[in-house]
Design an enzyme around this catalytic site. Sequence first.
Site, short mmCIF file in Angstrom:
data_model
loop_
_atom_site.label_atom_id
_atom_site.label_comp_id
_atom_site.label_asym_id
_atom_site.label_seq_id
_atom_site.Cartn_x
_atom_site.Cartn_y
_atom_site.Cartn_z
N ASP A 56 0.84 -1.19 0.00
CA ASP A 56 0.00 0.00 0.00
C ASP A 56 0.88 1.25 0.00
O ASP A 56 1.99 1.23 -0.53
CB ASP A 56 -0.92 -0.04 1.23
CG ASP A 56 -2.29 0.54 0.94
OD1 ASP A 56 -2.37 1.75 0.67
OD2 ASP A 56 -3.28 -0.21 0.97
N HIS A 64 -3.65 6.07 3.18
CA HIS A 64 -4.44 4.89 2.85
C HIS A 64 -3.92 3.63 3.51
O HIS A 64 -4.68 2.82 4.05
CB HIS A 64 -4.48 4.71 1.33
CG HIS A 64 -5.45 3.68 0.86
ND1 HIS A 64 -5.13 2.35 0.77
CD2 HIS A 64 -6.73 3.79 0.46
CE1 HIS A 64 -6.17 1.67 0.31
NE2 HIS A 64 -7.16 2.53 0.13
N SER A 78 -11.56 -0.99 -0.05
CA SER A 78 -10.27 -0.97 0.65
C SER A 78 -10.43 -1.26 2.13
O SER A 78 -9.49 -1.71 2.78
CB SER A 78 -9.61 0.41 0.51
OG SER A 78 -9.07 0.59 -0.76
#
Length: 470
Positions: free
Chosen positions: A160, A204, A413
Amino acid sequence: MKKKNKKKILNCLLVSCIFSLIMITANIGAYAKEINYKNIDLVILFNDNNIDENVKDIIVNSGGKVIDEYPELGGIEVECTSALIPKIKAEDSVQSLSPNHVIKISDEKSEDFVEVKDAFNTSIADLYENYQWNIKRVTNNGKSYSLESGNHNVVIGIIDSGIDQTHPDLVNNFLGGKNLVPAGFQGDLSEFGDLNDVTDRLGHGTNVAGIIAANGRTKGIAPNIGIKSYRIFNKGGETTASICSSAIIAATKDGVKVINLSLGVYELKGKCYWVDPNTGIENYIGDDMAEYSLYKRAIKYAIENGVTVVSAAGNEGQDCSNKKELTSYLNYLYGDYGFKYVGLTYEVPGTIKGVITVSSTNRNDTLSSYSNYGEDFIDISAPGGDLSDTATIDDLCLTTAINSQYSFSAGTSIAAPEVSAIAALIISKNGCLTPKEVAKKIYKTADKISGINSSQYYGAGICNAYKALQ
């Protein structure tokens, strides 16, 4: 498909990457490969996974350069003139080649967490108790914690944007990782190629980590599991298929048991053409796009080495079983850059054999308004929140954020790491199971969703950690 949904997809689809949170805007030019008017960046894959030194010599002797090599995958990344493409393709050892598109993250939808009451209350799990409905849904109000909460002998690799290593809810479970972003990537002078630099510039990856392994004011599905971060995005939110694939290899070599991919790409399996802007000549690049094969080889390598791979389905509200329609989007987004695609397009890694692909559900246990779906595409679903026109902050999912903060988010996600955490808990409790055995247990113990064709939206159902651990 309704006209409104088609318009939404047209505005939001990132052909080379769907970084799996709801998108706010889409600037088409920002997501395409910036063509170098002298050279083109290519991924070349060889037959039998054996890199051909002769091909490397051809490229170097013609003024090009080999940027990187992937011996486990039988591939190389090179930079050369487009005139060299026919010569490379003519080599018997070459299976396929493809432009190495730059993948760029879109703006993401999330809300900063602002406490209204008890602003200085920092007691353990207070935010979990008040806000984390999705974690409670998966753990049966925390009952699964008494059956298994994980340990550091089982590690999840989070591929990520990095991680906030000092976040109080994550610090005890963070076990390091690697940076795969090369020095100066895309002109980013803040990238020095430091292998240990996994600091999250975007947030994120920290969101995903909290869903898996938070243990503080918030809680994850596996609050005592080990996590490692594999950073593949620079501060501009850019990466490539080769960087992502190399991260999968690195995580596998490090001994992780589960890999979480809360991202996705659309890759062509067919004919690709590229018009050289210098000459106007259309170059036929190949019948099988090397980027697609690169992902496929990397994931096969992971699974064959006992790693369970979990992927988010994406957030365009798209039926990913309609591969011809996806090809039209490739042409729409990349046509102005000289590319033309003919064939079938696949969501990757979700359509790759052995990957557990996760759709998102809302608080009502129905498909989230944004979630991708598709028969023989979705394997399982998990609560990821919603962002429909009538959704409120209560419909989002609270998780960890950078700078030791928290935020509300929604997307596949968020759903995917819930399944990754369950996979790791199953391994923690039952020992060294194969990826196939882990997946079977997750599917068998899911909460079934009734309805016609429900499998195209929910796969085996909504994941349930408590049932999976009983």
